[in-house]
Design a protein around this motif. Structure first.
Motif, mmCIF file in Angstrom:
data_model
loop_
_atom_site.group_PDB
_atom_site.id
_atom_site.type_symbol
_atom_site.label_atom_id
_atom_site.label_comp_id
_atom_site.label_asym_id
_atom_site.label_seq_id
_atom_site.Cartn_x
_atom_site.Cartn_y
_atom_site.Cartn_z
ATOM 1 N N LEU A 231 0.817 -1.211 0.000
ATOM 2 C CA LEU A 231 0.000 0.000 0.000
ATOM 3 C C LEU A 231 0.850 1.260 0.000
ATOM 4 O O LEU A 231 0.560 2.224 -0.685
ATOM 5 N N ARG A 232 1.918 1.244 0.797
ATOM 6 C CA ARG A 232 2.643 2.472 1.047
ATOM 7 C C ARG A 232 3.810 2.657 0.096
ATOM 8 O O ARG A 232 4.123 3.774 -0.297
ATOM 9 N N HIS A 233 4.461 1.554 -0.273
ATOM 10 C CA HIS A 233 5.679 1.718 -1.053
ATOM 11 C C HIS A 233 5.521 1.313 -2.506
ATOM 12 O O HIS A 233 6.255 1.767 -3.358
ATOM 13 N N PRO A 236 1.927 3.685 -4.759
ATOM 14 C CA PRO A 236 2.126 5.072 -5.208
ATOM 15 C C PRO A 236 2.977 5.182 -6.469
ATOM 16 O O PRO A 236 2.792 6.096 -7.260
ATOM 17 N N HIS A 237 3.866 4.209 -6.691
ATOM 18 C CA HIS A 237 4.723 4.273 -7.867
ATOM 19 C C HIS A 237 4.013 3.812 -9.127
ATOM 20 O O HIS A 237 4.533 3.977 -10.224
#
Lengths: 321, 327
Positions: A231-233, A236-237
């Motif tokens: 979810l976090r890493h 977003p990319h």
């Protein structure tokens, strides 16, 4: 070489709207959809009578009789710019071409086309947003899982994606709607359920690239769980390809809704939609050009605008990471 | 007092050509407050060893055998037997890691303050203003200029040295017992290297950490190490304390490494810097016998075909060579 010559040639033909025009078109249509009640309707927006102010558009408790009563008392009132509702019939002007009274004409029942167009924008815009929202949510979930874990999980998800993709989307949607019955919400869900595969494949591919980058290892080394890393890493990319595909999908969803409504699988007859307007227009196709021109142009502009934005973002996309 | 004890650790990678044994039967102990340097050339398995201890080896690699006993005395646990959620509580909290590439080990989409706070919020469950205060404290501790402003900057706004400082702040945020640094200064230029090493040494003594420093730079080893383990083709070939390795190296590989350092005293004008000929051998299906035999200048026929025990010459420490000698 080949690329540049292609580019030169295609400069002659229509390549879509400029980004500014596309954003303006979408903002305009979204505003039409959002403010439909005060743009088109047969109830006054505001009435002023004997020191009291009424807002009939926003309050159903004010009955039509009350409005007539106030009118007879000589109330001061503000009407919407298109003073017809998409369900009121003007029997004095059935099938009238664009005129001062009906700027885009009326249909075979005497309903104002401009009013239907404005209310139809609501259906098209909301189908686009909700269907694409469902598609992106599903696509990100499946794509991130497949791309991050790889191996057998990736194999399973990829086969699922292929299984969904191998059905022609439109006929799959028709089949789903045949089972659950035509309604605007079912269209949103059906379009979303068939549209996630493209997003999933993009997110999967990006995910496979990102998961090898050192900062993923660094996050794991500081104790982050798989879910947190995804979810976090990771997600977003994958944003850029997802945004590009979302804007193409938005156009696709609007088109799908129009096609379904055209075929009679869409919204019920009491609700105006661009597709059902085109469908109704068929009966008068010999002479009623204004009946096809308005919804046809609206669909063209909406789809083209989303498409142009998607195209533009994908062209601008060098990788920053 | 031993804080971590690695026993017979073996990690393999499955490839189309066969099994690659990147880490082969490694054993070592690390005491509290000690700095252990693992030295070897590229591809000898140093990083795989570091990742194996953290259990961060992904497919197609896997740890096939061994124990990583963490903790002292009777309360030690085998990290390789922990389930994943217990292991997550160790990572970042008890054992932290600094990576080689400060450029890519930070996530470009988050501010460094946000990333330093990640381990803190995961392990110590602090949020908001307290978290921010701790993050700024950490940045200040690693010597980041203007920590309050830097905390809100993204990795691309920082120089290489500052990024590595941020990485160190990230690793040390939960005051771990052990810091594993995998070539922490390789990507930095020499003056920044010295600053970062000074910083690591200072923080180590302040926080009482143990450190495993993986490097190929013998200069760093001489500067930092209490003990040195020399690694070749997945195995330790020589172990010793810093004086033993630099003063009386016994294994031909260690001697070769030391000879390849440019001497400070004036060398004859047309002399060349000695190198070790050849390349590290392919680790696929290694034959029995000394892996260094093909490059060794002291090689004898009986070096091949039989496994070399830890100390065949009776030196008193691990020197994996049948013909170990000081010269």
């Amino acid at each position: 070489m080949r690329h540049s010559s292609l580019k030169k040639k295609s400069a002659v033909i229509f390549q879509g709207f400029s980004p500014r025009a596309a954003i303006f078109a979408i903002a305009f249509l979204a505003a039409l959809a959002m403010f439909a009640p005060i743009i088109a309707g047969d109830r006054p927006i505001a009435m002023y009578c004997d020191g009291e102010v009424f807002f009939p558009t926003f309050s159903d408790s004010i009955s039509d009789e009350k409005i007539d009563e106030l009118k007879s008392k000589g109330a001061w009132l503000v009407m919407p710019p298109i003073p017809y509702s998409p369900s009121s019939f003007d029997f004095e002007a059935v099938l009238s071409p664009p005129s001062k009274r009906h700027i885009l004409g009326t249909d075979g029942d005497g309903v104002d086309v401009a009013s239907k167009l404005v209310w139809g924008a609501r259906v098209s815009m909301s189908v686009g947003i909700v269907a694409v929202g469902i598609a992106i949510a599903l696509g990100c979930i499946f794509g991130a899982i497949a791309g991050y874990f790889g191996g057998i999980v990736d194999w399973a998800v990829s086969r699922l994606i292929e299984a969904v993709m191998c059905f022609p989307a439109f006929f799959l949607i028709l089949t789903i709607l045949a089972f659950v019955g035509p309604s605007i919400y079912n269209i949103m869900i059906a379009v979303g359920l068939t549209g996630w595969t493209q997003v999933a494949r993009l997110v999967r591919a990006e995910g496979m690239r990102i998961r090898e980058l050192p900062f993923i290892d660094a996050a794991r080394a500081s104790g982050a769980s798989d879910l947190r890393i995804m979810l976090r890493h990771l997600l977003p990319h994958t944003l850029r390809p997802v945004i590009v595909s979302a804007s193409f999908a938005m156009g696709g969803a609007i088109l799908a809704e129009a096609a379904l409504s055209f075929l009679g699988f869409g919204v019920p007859p009491s609700v105006a939609s661009w597709g059902s307007m085109l469908s109704d227009a068929q009966r008068y196709s010999g002479f009623g050009w204004w009946l096809t021109l308005a919804p046809g142009s609206a669909i063209f502009i909406a789809v083209m605008a989303y498409h142009s934005i998607g195209e533009r973002i994908s062209e601008s996309g060098g990788r920053d990471a | 007092m031993t804080i971590i004890s690695v026993r017979n650790l073996t990690t393999q990678f499955s490839t189309d050509e066969g099994e690659v044994r990147a880490v082969n039967d490694l054993s070592f102990d690390l005491s509290r407050g000690e700095t252990l340097c693992i030295v070897g050339e590229s591809g000898c398995g140093k990083s795989v060893m570091a990742m194996s201890i953290m259990r961060l080896i992904g497919r197609p690699g896997r740890i096939v055998s061994g124990e990583v006993l963490f903790g002292s005395g009777g309360s030690s646990v085998d990290l390789l037997k922990l389930d994943e959620s217990d292991m997550r509580k160790i990572r970042g909290k008890k054992i932290a890691m600094i990576f080689q590439e400060p450029m890519t080990s930070l996530n470009p989409v988050y501010t460094i303050g946000n990333q330093i706070g990640e381990a803190l919020s995961l392990h110590e469950n602090i949020r908001g203003a307290t978290l921010r205060r701790r993050v700024i404290q950490m940045l200040d501790m690693v010597g980041m200029p203007a920590p309050e402003r830097r905390a809100d900057e993204y990795p691309h706004q920082l120089s290489g040295g500052m990024r590595q400082r941020a990485m160190i702040a990230m690793a040390l945020s939960c005051t771990p017992d052990i810091l594993i640094a995998d070539e922490p200064t390789t990507a930095l230029d020499v003056t920044i290297q010295a600053q970062i090493l000074d910083l690591m040494r200072k923080l180590q003594s302040e926080l009482g950490m143990s450190m495993i420093l993986v490097t190929h730079d013998l200069g760093i080893v001489a500067e930092m190490a209490d003990r040195v383990h020399v690694m070749y083709a997945g195995r330790f070939v020589e172990k010793g304390n810093t004086e033993e390795i630099f003063g009386s190296a016994m294994h031909p590989y260690t001697q070769g490494l030391l000879r390849s350092i440019p001497p400070l005293k004036k060398a004859p004008p047309d002399s060349r810097l000695p190198t070790i000929p050849g390349m590290i051998p392919s680790l696929i299906d290694m034959p029995a016998g000394c892996a260094f035999a093909d490059r060794c200048e002291k090689v004898h026929n009986d070096c091949r075909g039989r496994d070399v025990p830890d100390d065949p010459c009776g030196v008193g420490r691990l020197v994996r060579c049948f013909y170990a000698s000081q010269k």
